[in-house]
Design an enzyme around this catalytic site. Structure first.
Site, PDB file in Angstrom:
ATOM      1  N   ASP A  10      14.118 -52.702  26.170  1.00 10.54           N
ATOM      2  CA  ASP A  10      13.764 -51.666  25.192  1.00 10.54           C
ATOM      3  C   ASP A  10      12.631 -52.142  24.290  1.00 10.54           C
ATOM      4  O   ASP A  10      11.714 -51.385  23.973  1.00 10.54           O
ATOM      5  CB  ASP A  10      14.972 -51.305  24.317  1.00 10.54           C
ATOM      6  N   ASP A  12      23.184 -53.433  25.948  1.00  4.16           N
ATOM      7  CA  ASP A  12      22.424 -53.622  24.710  1.00  4.16           C
ATOM      8  C   ASP A  12      23.143 -54.663  23.865  1.00  4.16           C
ATOM      9  O   ASP A  12      24.369 -54.799  23.940  1.00  4.16           O
ATOM     10  CB  ASP A  12      22.324 -52.308  23.930  1.00  4.16           C
TER      11      ASP A  12
END
Length: 167
Positions: free
Chosen positions: A139, A113
């Site tokens: 995401d 991330d």
């Protein structure tokens, strides 16, 4: 089906490419890149869990769960007669995002991330909190696809005369 496949492949490619950049520039160079001070930055993080970093199952179980969901989406789209752009776009985003994160889980057991919006950091009910997680392109695609399903539900799944009388 071509639109679905192309969008899913685009999401996978964009996700994997941006994660490689994040590893090189953010992890290996040990830095965070501020875009808008105190609001938006690129910050490296590794997530062994699911959304918001929640770890509710071992990595192998999360991998199997992700695989089952992606397979379910692929089968559902293949069997559906709905070929509207909004249907194919929503599910293409979800499938591409799921596969993008699944590639990370297979390769390293965790998801990379790097996109961070600092919406609020501070005390809430006596506990220190950061109210927005660090996330990635996959995401974002999953979230946008899911929002499309909710916002355009009646257009994606039209209520036909047949479905009204089937129950």
């Amino acid at each position: 089906m071509k639109m679905f496949s192309m969008l899913a492949l685009f999401v996978i490619a964009a996700d994997q490419f941006t994660k490689k950049l994040a590893v090189f520039f953010l992890r290996d160079m040990q830095q965070s890149i501020t875009i808008i001070p105190d609001f938006f930055s690129f910050t490296y993080a590794e997530n062994r869990g699911v959304a918001f970093g929640m770890e509710f199952a071992p990595p192998f179980v999360l991998l199997m769960l992700t695989g089952a969901i992606v397979l379910g989406v692929l089968v559902f789209v293949a069997r559906s007669r709905n070929r509207t752009p909004i249907f194919l776009s929503a599910f293409g985003l979800i499938a591409g995002g799921g596969i993008g994160n699944m590639i990370d889980r297979i390769a390293s057991g965790r998801v990379t991330d790097f996109i961070y919006f600092d919406l609020y950091k501070g005390e809430l009910f006596g506990h220190w909190v950061s109210l927005w997680p660090i996330f990635n392109v996959a995401d974002s695609a999953i979230t946008i696809g899911a929002c499309m399903l909710v916002l355009f539900y009646n257009r994606i799944f039209p209520d036909t005369e047949e479905t009204r009388h089937a129950g």
